[in-house]
Design a protein around this motif. Sequence first.
Motif, PDB file in Angstrom:
ATOM      1  N   LEU A 186     -62.710  72.856  70.010  1.00 21.86           N
ATOM      2  CA  LEU A 186     -61.797  72.368  70.592  1.00 21.86           C
ATOM      3  C   LEU A 186     -60.309  72.647  69.843  1.00 21.86           C
ATOM      4  N   PRO A 187     -59.332  72.780  70.445  1.00 24.05           N
ATOM      5  CA  PRO A 187     -58.028  72.845  69.993  1.00 24.05           C
ATOM      6  C   PRO A 187     -57.535  71.926  68.857  1.00 24.05           C
ATOM      7  N   GLN A 188     -56.861  72.364  68.021  1.00 24.22           N
ATOM      8  CA  GLN A 188     -56.405  71.803  66.788  1.00 24.22           C
ATOM      9  C   GLN A 188     -55.629  70.536  67.160  1.00 24.22           C
ATOM     10  N   GLY A 189     -56.044  69.194  66.687  1.00 19.95           N
ATOM     11  CA  GLY A 189     -55.214  68.067  67.059  1.00 19.95           C
ATOM     12  C   GLY A 189     -55.211  67.726  68.429  1.00 19.95           C
ATOM     13  N   SER A 190     -56.402  67.690  68.959  1.00 16.61           N
ATOM     14  CA  SER A 190     -56.633  67.376  70.599  1.00 16.61           C
ATOM     15  C   SER A 190     -56.122  65.935  70.481  1.00 16.61           C
ATOM     16  N   GLY A 191     -55.019  65.659  71.517  1.00 18.10           N
ATOM     17  CA  GLY A 191     -54.619  64.432  71.604  1.00 18.10           C
ATOM     18  C   GLY A 191     -55.644  63.189  72.271  1.00 18.10           C
ATOM     19  N   ALA A 192     -56.638  63.902  73.124  1.00 21.66           N
ATOM     20  CA  ALA A 192     -57.718  62.888  73.312  1.00 21.66           C
ATOM     21  C   ALA A 192     -58.621  62.411  72.456  1.00 21.66           C
ATOM     22  N   LEU A 193     -58.593  62.846  71.222  1.00 22.17           N
ATOM     23  CA  LEU A 193     -59.493  62.608  70.052  1.00 22.17           C
ATOM     24  C   LEU A 193     -58.607  61.969  69.003  1.00 22.17           C
ATOM     25  N   VAL A 194     -57.545  62.317  68.610  1.00 12.24           N
ATOM     26  CA  VAL A 194     -56.669  61.729  67.625  1.00 12.24           C
ATOM     27  C   VAL A 194     -56.661  60.097  67.520  1.00 12.24           C
ATOM     28  N   GLY A 195     -56.622  59.491  68.615  1.00  3.85           N
ATOM     29  CA  GLY A 195     -56.652  57.993  68.820  1.00  3.85           C
ATOM     30  C   GLY A 195     -57.643  57.277  68.138  1.00  3.85           C
ATOM     31  N   HIS A 196     -58.887  58.102  68.678  1.00  2.29           N
ATOM     32  CA  HIS A 196     -60.197  57.290  68.207  1.00  2.29           C
ATOM     33  C   HIS A 196     -60.547  57.512  66.891  1.00  2.29           C
ATOM     34  N   VAL A 197     -60.108  58.739  66.418  1.00  5.65           N
ATOM     35  CA  VAL A 197     -60.273  59.123  65.052  1.00  5.65           C
ATOM     36  C   VAL A 197     -59.404  58.141  63.973  1.00  5.65           C
ATOM     37  N   ASP A 198     -58.346  58.018  64.437  1.00  2.00           N
ATOM     38  CA  ASP A 198     -57.529  56.933  63.579  1.00  2.00           C
ATOM     39  C   ASP A 198     -57.948  55.409  63.615  1.00  2.00           C
ATOM     40  N   VAL A 199     -58.881  55.186  64.476  1.00  2.00           N
ATOM     41  CA  VAL A 199     -59.020  53.894  64.723  1.00  2.00           C
ATOM     42  C   VAL A 199     -60.473  53.665  63.656  1.00  2.00           C
ATOM     43  N   LEU A 200     -61.081  54.917  63.688  1.00  2.00           N
ATOM     44  CA  LEU A 200     -62.352  55.075  62.699  1.00  2.00           C
ATOM     45  C   LEU A 200     -62.015  55.169  61.221  1.00  2.00           C
ATOM     46  N   VAL A 201     -60.776  55.721  61.076  1.00  2.00           N
ATOM     47  CA  VAL A 201     -60.217  55.919  59.703  1.00  2.00           C
ATOM     48  C   VAL A 201     -59.927  54.377  59.143  1.00  2.00           C
ATOM     49  N   LEU A 202     -59.382  53.517  60.113  1.00  2.00           N
ATOM     50  CA  LEU A 202     -58.871  52.132  59.671  1.00  2.00           C
ATOM     51  C   LEU A 202     -59.960  51.338  59.686  1.00  2.00           C
ATOM     52  N   LEU A 203     -61.032  51.408  60.547  1.00  2.00           N
ATOM     53  CA  LEU A 203     -62.202  50.783  60.343  1.00  2.00           C
ATOM     54  C   LEU A 203     -62.992  50.837  58.946  1.00  2.00           C
ATOM     55  N   GLY A 204     -63.198  52.250  58.498  1.00  2.00           N
ATOM     56  CA  GLY A 204     -63.748  52.747  57.523  1.00  2.00           C
ATOM     57  C   GLY A 204     -62.988  52.236  56.069  1.00  2.00           C
ATOM     58  N   ASP A 205     -61.700  52.169  56.192  1.00  2.00           N
ATOM     59  CA  ASP A 205     -60.926  51.798  55.015  1.00  2.00           C
ATOM     60  C   ASP A 205     -61.242  50.392  54.746  1.00  2.00           C
ATOM     61  N   ARG A 206     -61.156  49.528  55.907  1.00  2.00           N
ATOM     62  CA  ARG A 206     -61.018  48.163  55.964  1.00  2.00           C
ATOM     63  C   ARG A 206     -62.545  47.584  55.389  1.00  2.00           C
ATOM     64  N   VAL A 207     -63.457  48.172  55.926  1.00  2.00           N
ATOM     65  CA  VAL A 207     -64.836  47.803  55.703  1.00  2.00           C
ATOM     66  C   VAL A 207     -65.060  48.131  54.060  1.00  2.00           C
ATOM     67  N   THR A 208     -64.755  49.298  53.643  1.00  2.00           N
ATOM     68  CA  THR A 208     -64.797  49.638  52.419  1.00  2.00           C
ATOM     69  C   THR A 208     -64.165  48.616  51.414  1.00  2.00           C
ATOM     70  N   ALA A 209     -62.886  48.382  51.749  1.00  2.00           N
ATOM     71  CA  ALA A 209     -62.159  47.371  50.753  1.00  2.00           C
ATOM     72  C   ALA A 209     -62.767  46.102  50.524  1.00  2.00           C
ATOM     73  N   ASP A 210     -63.493  45.621  51.683  1.00  2.00           N
ATOM     74  CA  ASP A 210     -64.330  44.243  51.779  1.00  2.00           C
ATOM     75  C   ASP A 210     -65.681  44.419  51.681  1.00  2.00           C
ATOM     76  N   ALA A 211     -66.023  45.480  51.105  1.00  2.00           N
ATOM     77  CA  ALA A 211     -67.473  45.834  51.025  1.00  2.00           C
ATOM     78  C   ALA A 211     -68.027  44.718  50.041  1.00  2.00           C
ATOM     79  N   GLY A 212     -67.565  44.055  49.258  1.00  2.00           N
ATOM     80  CA  GLY A 212     -68.180  42.953  48.531  1.00  2.00           C
ATOM     81  C   GLY A 212     -68.407  41.869  49.075  1.00  2.00           C
ATOM     82  N   LEU A 213     -67.791  41.440  50.333  1.00  2.00           N
ATOM     83  CA  LEU A 213     -67.999  40.287  51.118  1.00  2.00           C
ATOM     84  C   LEU A 213     -69.136  40.602  51.992  1.00  2.00           C
ATOM     85  N   LEU A 214     -69.756  41.841  52.223  1.00  2.00           N
ATOM     86  CA  LEU A 214     -70.909  42.098  53.130  1.00  2.00           C
ATOM     87  C   LEU A 214     -71.993  40.967  52.665  1.00  2.00           C
ATOM     88  N   LEU A 215     -72.190  40.680  51.327  1.00  2.00           N
ATOM     89  CA  LEU A 215     -73.325  39.832  50.995  1.00  2.00           C
ATOM     90  C   LEU A 215     -72.900  38.417  50.938  1.00  2.00           C
TER      91      LEU A 215
END
Length: 273
Positions: free
Chosen positions: A174-203
């Motif tokens: 797929l072409p570089q920086g496909s606009g159809a995918l960038v929005g979802h990728v950014d959401v995944l990055v935000l979700l991953g960073d937030r869960v990692t920051a609060d990983a100690g609360l998972l228990l």
Amino acid sequence: MEQSPGGPRWTSLRAGPRQPRAPTLAASSGHAPRGAPGPARNHDCVSCSHVRAAARPRARSRTGRTPRTVPWRLTPRSPAFGPPLHALATACAEAAHALRDVVGLPPDERAAPLRRLQDLERDGSDLRRRLLILVDDTFVTPVDRRDLVAVVRALDACLDRTELAGDLVARARLPQGSGALVGHVDVLVLLGDRVTADAGLLLRPHEVSPLVAEIHRLRGVADRHYREVVTALVTGDDPAALAQTVVLDRLDAAVDGYGQLAAALEAAARTGF
């Protein structure tokens, strides 16, 4: 031995004539009917076991110190689940960043981030296996056993789907920086960073309400982006629309994996363990 009209009678030489016995309490009060409480008796508390136990001195050790009582805990303090669970959440966040690199680079330069993404997925599978074995071998888990398994599987699903999306992007070139995918990728990055920051609360599911609320908010953002992009791809004439739609479905499935994580945390909070 004395003679009596009825025959000989033996008497003790030391004791005098036998004295009549004193009437007992039962004889003086009569027989109580069956089921009725008996007559009151004088109760000497000094002879009770709890009084004797209270008066008994506490045991002392050889050093002369009174041994301390160790409290018994239902929830273990062992941090055995914490490090691998935090490592699995960190792998999800790093996979999202690697996916951003795959999407943002030209097709010929995606080999290194794609390899990194595949290594993270392999490490995540090992962590998932390790955590599930630990759940089976632990008698008392920090949270409910089923909820803990659901959390582990949700994180592993996020990681697997993220890796699959990156692999499809590389295969479809797929072409570089496909606009159809960038929005979802950014959401995944935000979700991953937030869960990692609060990983100690998972228990500690009673403290994850802000994390769950943020996951639901970001899922709403991803859902709106998905509808807009799919509509644009279906109505447009982009030759790569089909490939982008397939990859977008995988990205949306990865976001749904975080939704499964939020559902598992909510279930653990309702369990009240």
